[in-house]
Design a protein around this motif. Structure first.
Motif, short mmCIF file in Angstrom:
data_model
loop_
_atom_site.label_atom_id
_atom_site.label_comp_id
_atom_site.label_asym_id
_atom_site.label_seq_id
_atom_site.Cartn_x
_atom_site.Cartn_y
_atom_site.Cartn_z
N THR A 163 15.06 19.78 -18.62
CA THR A 163 13.82 20.26 -19.22
C THR A 163 12.97 21.03 -18.22
OG1 THR A 163 13.80 18.30 -20.63
CG2 THR A 163 11.77 19.58 -20.52
N PRO A 164 12.47 22.22 -18.59
CA PRO A 164 11.55 22.94 -17.71
C PRO A 164 10.35 22.08 -17.34
CG PRO A 164 12.29 24.37 -19.48
CD PRO A 164 12.78 22.99 -19.81
N LEU A 165 9.94 22.19 -16.10
CA LEU A 165 8.91 21.31 -15.52
C LEU A 165 7.50 21.87 -15.75
CD1 LEU A 165 8.57 18.79 -13.57
CD2 LEU A 165 8.59 20.46 -11.69
N THR A 166 6.54 20.97 -15.88
CA THR A 166 5.13 21.33 -15.79
C THR A 166 4.68 20.97 -14.38
OG1 THR A 166 4.58 21.07 -18.13
CG2 THR A 166 2.79 20.75 -16.57
N LEU A 167 4.18 21.97 -13.65
CA LEU A 167 3.81 21.77 -12.24
C LEU A 167 2.41 22.31 -11.99
CD1 LEU A 167 4.80 20.92 -9.37
CD2 LEU A 167 5.47 23.31 -9.04
N ASP A 168 1.57 21.46 -11.42
CA ASP A 168 0.21 21.84 -11.05
C ASP A 168 0.09 21.78 -9.53
OD1 ASP A 168 -2.48 22.22 -10.62
OD2 ASP A 168 -3.15 20.74 -12.10
N ILE A 169 0.01 22.96 -8.90
CA ILE A 169 -0.14 23.02 -7.44
C ILE A 169 -1.35 23.87 -7.07
CG2 ILE A 169 2.26 22.54 -6.80
CD1 ILE A 169 2.63 25.61 -6.60
N ARG A 170 -2.38 23.81 -7.90
CA ARG A 170 -3.60 24.56 -7.60
C ARG A 170 -4.20 24.15 -6.26
NH1 ARG A 170 -7.03 23.03 -12.70
NH2 ARG A 170 -5.62 21.24 -12.56
N ASN A 171 -4.85 25.12 -5.63
CA ASN A 171 -5.66 24.88 -4.42
C ASN A 171 -4.86 24.25 -3.28
OD1 ASN A 171 -8.04 25.75 -5.84
ND2 ASN A 171 -8.09 23.75 -6.83
N ASN A 172 -3.63 24.74 -3.09
CA ASN A 172 -2.81 24.25 -1.99
C ASN A 172 -2.49 25.33 -0.95
OD1 ASN A 172 -2.01 21.37 -2.03
ND2 ASN A 172 -1.40 21.83 -4.13
N PHE B 227 7.78 25.04 -17.75
CA PHE B 227 7.14 25.16 -19.06
C PHE B 227 5.67 25.52 -18.86
CE2 PHE B 227 4.39 23.10 -22.25
CZ PHE B 227 4.74 23.86 -23.35
N GLU B 228 5.00 24.78 -17.98
CA GLU B 228 3.61 25.08 -17.63
C GLU B 228 3.50 25.15 -16.12
OE1 GLU B 228 -0.95 23.27 -18.02
OE2 GLU B 228 0.69 22.37 -19.17
N LEU B 229 2.65 26.07 -15.64
CA LEU B 229 2.49 26.28 -14.21
C LEU B 229 1.04 26.60 -13.91
CD1 LEU B 229 3.96 26.61 -11.46
CD2 LEU B 229 4.38 29.00 -12.11
N GLN B 230 0.47 25.91 -12.92
CA GLN B 230 -0.90 26.18 -12.49
C GLN B 230 -0.90 26.44 -10.99
OE1 GLN B 230 -3.05 26.73 -14.69
NE2 GLN B 230 -2.19 25.71 -16.49
N VAL B 231 -1.36 27.63 -10.58
CA VAL B 231 -1.23 28.04 -9.18
C VAL B 231 -2.50 28.61 -8.56
CG1 VAL B 231 1.25 28.54 -9.44
CG2 VAL B 231 -0.43 30.36 -9.82
N ASP B 232 -3.62 28.67 -9.30
CA ASP B 232 -4.82 29.27 -8.73
C ASP B 232 -5.23 28.52 -7.46
OD1 ASP B 232 -6.84 31.10 -8.52
OD2 ASP B 232 -8.09 30.25 -10.11
N ILE C 145 -7.93 33.05 -11.54
CA ILE C 145 -9.20 33.78 -11.38
C ILE C 145 -9.69 33.77 -9.94
CG2 ILE C 145 -11.64 33.79 -12.06
CD1 ILE C 145 -10.78 32.70 -14.76
N LYS C 146 -9.60 32.61 -9.30
CA LYS C 146 -10.11 32.50 -7.93
C LYS C 146 -9.37 33.44 -6.98
CE LYS C 146 -10.61 28.29 -6.47
NZ LYS C 146 -10.29 26.95 -5.92
N ASP C 147 -8.03 33.43 -7.07
CA ASP C 147 -7.23 34.30 -6.21
C ASP C 147 -7.45 35.77 -6.54
OD1 ASP C 147 -6.05 32.26 -4.72
OD2 ASP C 147 -4.43 31.99 -6.16
N ALA C 148 -7.52 36.09 -7.83
CA ALA C 148 -7.72 37.48 -8.25
C ALA C 148 -9.06 38.01 -7.76
CB ALA C 148 -7.62 37.58 -9.76
N GLU C 149 -10.11 37.22 -7.92
CA GLU C 149 -11.44 37.66 -7.49
C GLU C 149 -11.49 37.92 -5.98
OE1 GLU C 149 -16.11 36.26 -7.92
OE2 GLU C 149 -14.51 34.79 -8.15
N LYS C 150 -10.86 37.03 -5.23
CA LYS C 150 -10.86 37.17 -3.77
C LYS C 150 -10.12 38.45 -3.34
CE LYS C 150 -9.66 34.62 0.44
NZ LYS C 150 -9.08 33.37 0.98
N LEU C 151 -9.00 38.73 -3.99
CA LEU C 151 -8.21 39.91 -3.63
C LEU C 151 -8.91 41.20 -4.05
CD1 LEU C 151 -4.64 38.63 -4.57
CD2 LEU C 151 -5.51 39.11 -2.27
#
Length: 320
Positions: free
Chosen positions: A194-203, A223-228, A258-264
């Motif tokens: 099964t595709p994984l849901t992974l939250d690695i924000r702010n790392n 399945f779900e990914l959070q990377v901001d 949003i955080k990464d996009a704004e900074k760039l």
């Protein structure tokens, strides 16, 4: 709170989820809660995070849940309770209460922000391994780039037969960085099922980490990914990440970073024309990615993020 638990204990409850997070619970209040937990036949989830409960009381709450034979599946949130070292040992012993077969009731456990280190995680692994129905695990905001052995311990969680969601989000005090997560990324590449849901924000995984994650998404590992909060150094890297996700056939949920996009975007200079050009350039790739995410969600038969975790027929009908 005492009046609330009195009502719970004197009436027929229909609750399936109960959150007392942030409520200051003394021993008397905790005992009233334990009484309810010992006989409820409807509750499947409880959040006792940030309640200032002593580890011994947290352990007794867990024991009350285990002892209730009406409960056959359960989720528990134990965030910000200082569960580390000896405190954590008390909780682990509670989970291991006889009979050991009751470990199968746990479907989700959250231990975020408990001040754990690598030794604590090593201590926790054996009991979590025996929770054969564990689908969701949150151990975020505990570790950082100086935490020993984390890079060798984290891949072990991917061997859990039922695991669908792993949360390792960081914050300004707990950022793992790419080197601590690289082995996990390699293990995800080898993971089947099964595709994984992974939250690695702010790392702060940087360009290398975002590149690895993008490749994994393109290869249908999520399945779900959070990377901001990954802090890539160039707009080019973020665009490449969006492009990789756009090729995924399984990723359905990813919040725009949003955080990464704004900074760039703001790094290109103060000229309004340069800022606008950078924003439009990035948004073009972001839109393409979101179109793909929507298609994948539709292919899963999901109409709305409101209900994809716990489908509610009435809301699904309205959305239809």
């Amino acid at each position: 709170f005492s009046e609330f638990t009195t009502v719970l204990n004197e009436t027929s409850s229909f609750l399936s989820c109960l959150s007392v997070a942030g409520t200051k619970l003394n021993e008397k209040k905790a005992k009233n809660l334990m009484l309810f937990l010992s006989y409820t036949n409807t509750l499947t989830e409880i959040d006792i995070s940030r309640t200032s409960l002593k580890p011994s009381l947290v352990a007794q709450i867990i024991t009350s849940i285990i002892g209730n034979k009406e409960i056959n599946k359960f989720s528990i949130h134990l965030n910000s309770l200082n569960l580390n070292k000896l405190n954590l040992s008390k909780v682990i012993k509670a989970f291991e209460s006889d009979p050991m077969s009751r470990l199968r009731i746990w479907t989700a456990i959250s231990l975020e922000d408990n001040g754990m280190n690598g030794d604590d995680l090593r201590q926790l692994l054996p009991v979590l391994t025996q929770m054969v129905n564990l689908k969701e695990l949150n151990i975020g905001m505990n570790f950082d780039s100086n935490s020993s052995s984390i890079e060798t311990l984290l891949p072990n969680f991917l061997t859990f037969q039922s695991l669908e969601k792993l949360s390792l989000r960081g914050n300004k005090f707990h950022s793992l960085g790419y080197n601590k997560l690289q082995n996990l990324f390699i293990s995800i590449a080898d993971r089947q099922g099964t595709p994984l849901t992974l939250d690695i924000r702010n790392n702060d995984i940087g360009d290398e980490g975002l590149r690895d994650i993008g490749e994994l998404a393109r290869n249908d590992k999520f399945f779900e990914l959070q990377v901001d909060g990954s802090t890539p150094e160039t707009i080019k890297e973020l665009k490449e990440f969006f492009s990789n996700v756009s090729k995924s056939k399984t990723t359905a949920v990813l919040d725009f970073p949003i955080k990464d996009a704004e900074k760039l975007i703001t790094s290109v200079g103060s000229s309004s024309s340069k800022l606008q050009k950078a924003a439009l350039n990035l948004s073009e790739f972001g839109v393409k990615m979101n179109v793909r995410l929507e298609k994948n969600m539709t292919d899963y038969g999901i109409h709305s993020r409101w209900t994809f975790r716990n489908p509610i027929p009435e809301i699904e009908q309205i959305v239809n």
